[in-house]
Design a protein around this motif. Structure first.
Motif, PDB file in Angstrom:
ATOM      1  N   ARG A 246     -27.501  -1.576 -13.237  1.00 57.67           N
ATOM      2  CA  ARG A 246     -26.520  -2.660 -13.238  1.00 57.67           C
ATOM      3  C   ARG A 246     -26.257  -3.074 -11.798  1.00 57.67           C
ATOM      4  O   ARG A 246     -25.949  -2.219 -10.954  1.00 57.67           O
ATOM      5  CB  ARG A 246     -25.221  -2.202 -13.911  1.00 57.67           C
TER       6      ARG A 246
ATOM      7  N   GLY B 188     -26.257 -10.767 -12.427  1.00 59.46           N
ATOM      8  CA  GLY B 188     -26.790 -10.568 -13.764  1.00 59.46           C
ATOM      9  C   GLY B 188     -26.250  -9.306 -14.407  1.00 59.46           C
ATOM     10  O   GLY B 188     -25.412  -8.606 -13.847  1.00 59.46           O
ATOM     11  N   ASP B 189     -26.750  -9.052 -15.624  1.00 62.47           N
ATOM     12  CA  ASP B 189     -26.314  -7.858 -16.357  1.00 62.47           C
ATOM     13  C   ASP B 189     -27.072  -6.618 -15.899  1.00 62.47           C
ATOM     14  O   ASP B 189     -26.507  -5.538 -15.772  1.00 62.47           O
ATOM     15  CB  ASP B 189     -26.548  -8.064 -17.860  1.00 62.47           C
TER      16      ASP B 189
ATOM     17  N   ASN C 175     -33.500 -10.063 -11.788  1.00 63.79           N
ATOM     18  CA  ASN C 175     -32.163  -9.982 -12.359  1.00 63.79           C
ATOM     19  C   ASN C 175     -32.186 -10.560 -13.764  1.00 63.79           C
ATOM     20  O   ASN C 175     -32.695 -11.659 -13.986  1.00 63.79           O
ATOM     21  CB  ASN C 175     -31.160 -10.743 -11.503  1.00 63.79           C
TER      22      ASN C 175
ATOM     23  N   ARG D  40     -30.127 -11.400 -17.530  1.00 59.55           N
ATOM     24  CA  ARG D  40     -28.922 -11.568 -18.332  1.00 59.55           C
ATOM     25  C   ARG D  40     -29.323 -11.502 -19.793  1.00 59.55           C
ATOM     26  O   ARG D  40     -30.296 -12.141 -20.204  1.00 59.55           O
ATOM     27  CB  ARG D  40     -28.235 -12.911 -18.039  1.00 59.55           C
TER      28      ARG D  40
ATOM     29  N   GLN E 166     -26.488  -7.893 -26.793  1.00 59.08           N
ATOM     30  CA  GLN E 166     -25.570  -6.872 -26.312  1.00 59.08           C
ATOM     31  C   GLN E 166     -24.716  -6.342 -27.453  1.00 59.08           C
ATOM     32  O   GLN E 166     -24.342  -5.171 -27.488  1.00 59.08           O
ATOM     33  CB  GLN E 166     -24.684  -7.436 -25.206  1.00 59.08           C
TER      34      GLN E 166
ATOM     35  N   THR F 147     -18.590 -13.471 -25.040  1.00 60.25           N
ATOM     36  CA  THR F 147     -19.250 -14.012 -23.849  1.00 60.25           C
ATOM     37  C   THR F 147     -18.416 -13.854 -22.583  1.00 60.25           C
ATOM     38  O   THR F 147     -18.867 -14.225 -21.493  1.00 60.25           O
ATOM     39  CB  THR F 147     -19.551 -15.508 -24.057  1.00 60.25           C
TER      40      THR F 147
ATOM     41  N   GLU G 245     -16.760 -12.214 -19.330  1.00 62.36           N
ATOM     42  CA  GLU G 245     -17.285 -11.257 -18.359  1.00 62.36           C
ATOM     43  C   GLU G 245     -16.808  -9.835 -18.640  1.00 62.36           C
ATOM     44  O   GLU G 245     -17.580  -8.874 -18.572  1.00 62.36           O
ATOM     45  CB  GLU G 245     -16.867 -11.680 -16.951  1.00 62.36           C
TER      46      GLU G 245
ATOM     47  N   GLY H  47     -18.600  -8.314 -21.620  1.00 62.75           N
ATOM     48  CA  GLY H  47     -19.944  -7.867 -21.251  1.00 62.75           C
ATOM     49  C   GLY H  47     -19.922  -6.569 -20.475  1.00 62.75           C
ATOM     50  O   GLY H  47     -20.756  -5.673 -20.701  1.00 62.75           O
TER      51      GLY H  47
END
Length: 551
Positions: free
Chosen positions: A36, A43-44, A90, A92, A98, A460, A462, A465
């Protein structure tokens, strides 16, 4: 999609694009590193695979990263793949992808994070093993917490674990203990090499209560009476303290049984037969230098008596003879020399040195208002397990001892760990679990639909996530804790998960306000919170700490 699954996905696409460009795909590692990013804006997840293998494969890093990005972009689960710097990638993930993590947590429940990593492996885990000459001191208490947690982690990874306590009831220290009891019973000062503390007086008095004639026996028999009864009482106290601390053992192994059963004689005979025991200057020596030790060790002294290592050698043979594939010893800070010695002993008996692992734990210090606490009310000279539990409770004691790597010494601030504040790590983590439980009670109270299927594509935000990805990392944390024998990783993960949840709770409205109707987003967020509760409880269980529903 968990990091492990993403790693497999990236490797599969990397193998495909290398083959498409007639490049060598054999340079790919078995497991692609996925991390991460420190900056969430990047990005994720991120991988350095292109930098790692491009030159070996015959490509330029950014070129390989570009091919990989284009290939991964065809996956529905990948929202975007962007190249950064000289060839970092990177990624997402799509919200629905997810969300698969949340569904998996709910599906697996208490089994989420468990694996078959060590399926079929029989592990003998020996820890604490303090001499029955006094209460468990802080060093032994650290092993009681860490050892029990490690056992839980290994079991969660598929191993069959035997928790074993080596009961040292053979040797000079037991004689000194008995002499101390006799002196206390007579009202005499503690012998110069003896044990002090009120517990000695209490045990001596109890021996006299059970055997009023003990002091009337001839001296040798009197000492034997105090030794037999005193050791039994001391050991019962040790077992009771450990049980109340949440640490129980499958086997209590008596050192003396190795001598009485002939196991020591048998091990010595084996070593003589295979040539690994040789005579020199009237003694018998083990060729430990041939198996990695820094010097050979005396096993039978010149007076014909067995040296301490004789019992260690027989004990290794006994453990492996009982079917254990791996024998883990958890020893104190002054036992570094035992690492090579025990491995060499196993090899000399004809086993693999790799069947023996030795973990060394460092010292523990207690602080009160910044000042070291060194004296026990009961033991007189050392702080004990009972002292620590009395000061801060079982949960805080266990968590504080498991939370740090045993490779480093540990300072425990009694004021901090007794406090009910966010500064107290165990309180912070347990409060997060209690808050999660409270959320579900409130949801039922406001009429949350029980049969509504959550739409995870709605998650969705932040903070949503962050929380989902943290849940996804849990299986990898358990795996690392098992492989590295580092249960402190679980405690630190608990704190990370609690922090990520609290930030999610502060930014995302989980339940509708009083004037709002229940919406699909509330269902999705409540499901995410429920998954967080499951994972946090799973992690706390591996640390051996309660997950309270109310605080």
């Amino acid at each position: 999609m968990t990091p492990v699954e993403l790693s497999s996905l990236i490797r599969r696409h990397a193998a495909s694009v290398l083959s498409e460009h007639d490049l060598d795909a054999s340079v790919l590692p078995e497991q692609v590193t996925v991390e991460r990013p420190r900056n969430p804006e990047h990005g994720d997840y991120a991988t350095n695979l292109a930098l790692q293998v491009a030159k070996k494969a015959g490509a330029k890093p950014r070129e390989l990263a570009q091919w990989l990005a284009q290939s991964l972009a065809t996956e529905e689960s990948v929202l975007s793949a962007e190249i950064a710097g000289p060839g970092f990638l990177n990624l997402r993930l799509a919200a629905a992808a997810q969300g698969e993590i949340i569904a998996r947590v709910w599906d697996q429940g208490a089994n989420y994070g468990r694996s078959d990593l060590y399926e079929g492996l029989k592990v003998n885990l020996e820890f604490v093993s303090a001499n029955p000459t006094g209460p468990i001191h802080l060093g032994g208490t650290r092993w009681a917490a860490v050892g029990d947690s490690l056992g839980r982690v290994l079991e969660a990874s598929g191993a069959a674990v035997t928790r074993e306590y080596y009961f040292n009831d053979h040797g000079e220290q037991i004689d000194r203990f008995a002499r101390s009891l006799v002196a206390a019973a007579k009202g005499e000062p503690t012998p110069e090499d003896g044990y002090g503390g009120d517990y000695i007086k209490d045990i001596a008095a109890e021996v006299l209560r059970r055997r009023p004639d003990a002091l009337e026996q001839e001296p040798t028999q009197a000492q034997e009476t105090f030794r037999e009864l005193g050791v039994a009482m001391m050991f019962e106290h040790i077992k009771e303290s450990l049980h109340e601390f949440g640490t129980d053992f499958d086997v209590f192994f008596h050192e003396n049984s190795l001598f009485e059963s002939g196991a020591v004689d048998s091990a010595i005979a084996t070593l003589k037969d295979n040539g690994n025991l040789y005579p020199n200057e009237g003694a018998w020596w083990l060729r430990t230098t041939e198996f990695g030790d820094d010097k050979d060790r005396v096993v039978i002294k010149s007076d014909g008596n067995a040296a301490y290592i004789a019992g260690d050698i027989a004990y290794i043979g006994d453990k492996i003879g009982r079917g254990h594939d791996l024998c883990i010893y958890m020893l104190g800070a002054d036992h570094h020399g035992y690492i090579k010695r025990l491995k060499a002993a196993a090899a000399a008996l004809g086993y693999s040195a790799d069947q023996v692992e030795v973990l060394i734990g460092q010292m523990v210090n207690l602080l009160k208002e910044g000042t070291p606490v060194r004296m026990s009310k009961r033991a007189g000279t050392v702080i004990t397990l009972d002292d620590l539990v009395e000061a801060i409770g079982v949960d805080a004691a266990r968590y504080s001892l498991v939370r740090s790597s045993v490779d480093s010494s540990l300072d425990i601030d009694l004021g901090l760990w007794a406090s009910q504040s966010a500064e107290n790590p165990v309180y912070y983590v347990q409060y997060a679990h209690a808050r999660l439980c409270s959320l579900h009670r409130k949801a039922r109270a406001v009429g949350a639909p029980e049969d509504a299927a959550p739409d995870y594509s709605l998650l969705t935000h932040e903070r949503e996530g962050d929380l989902i990805r943290t849940l996804g990392e849990y299986p990898a944390v358990v795996k690392a804790a098992a492989e590295l024998r580092e249960p402190h990783r679980l405690a630190r993960y608990c704190e990370e998960l609690a922090g990520v949840f609290h930030r999610f709770y502060d930014r995302c409205q989980i339940l509708p306000k009083e004037d709002e109707q229940w919406q699909p987003i509330h269902t999705a967020r409540l499901s995410l919170a429920g998954a967080s509760r499951i994972v946090l409880a799973n992690a706390l269980n591996l640390v051996g700490v309660r997950a309270p529903e109310r605080m």
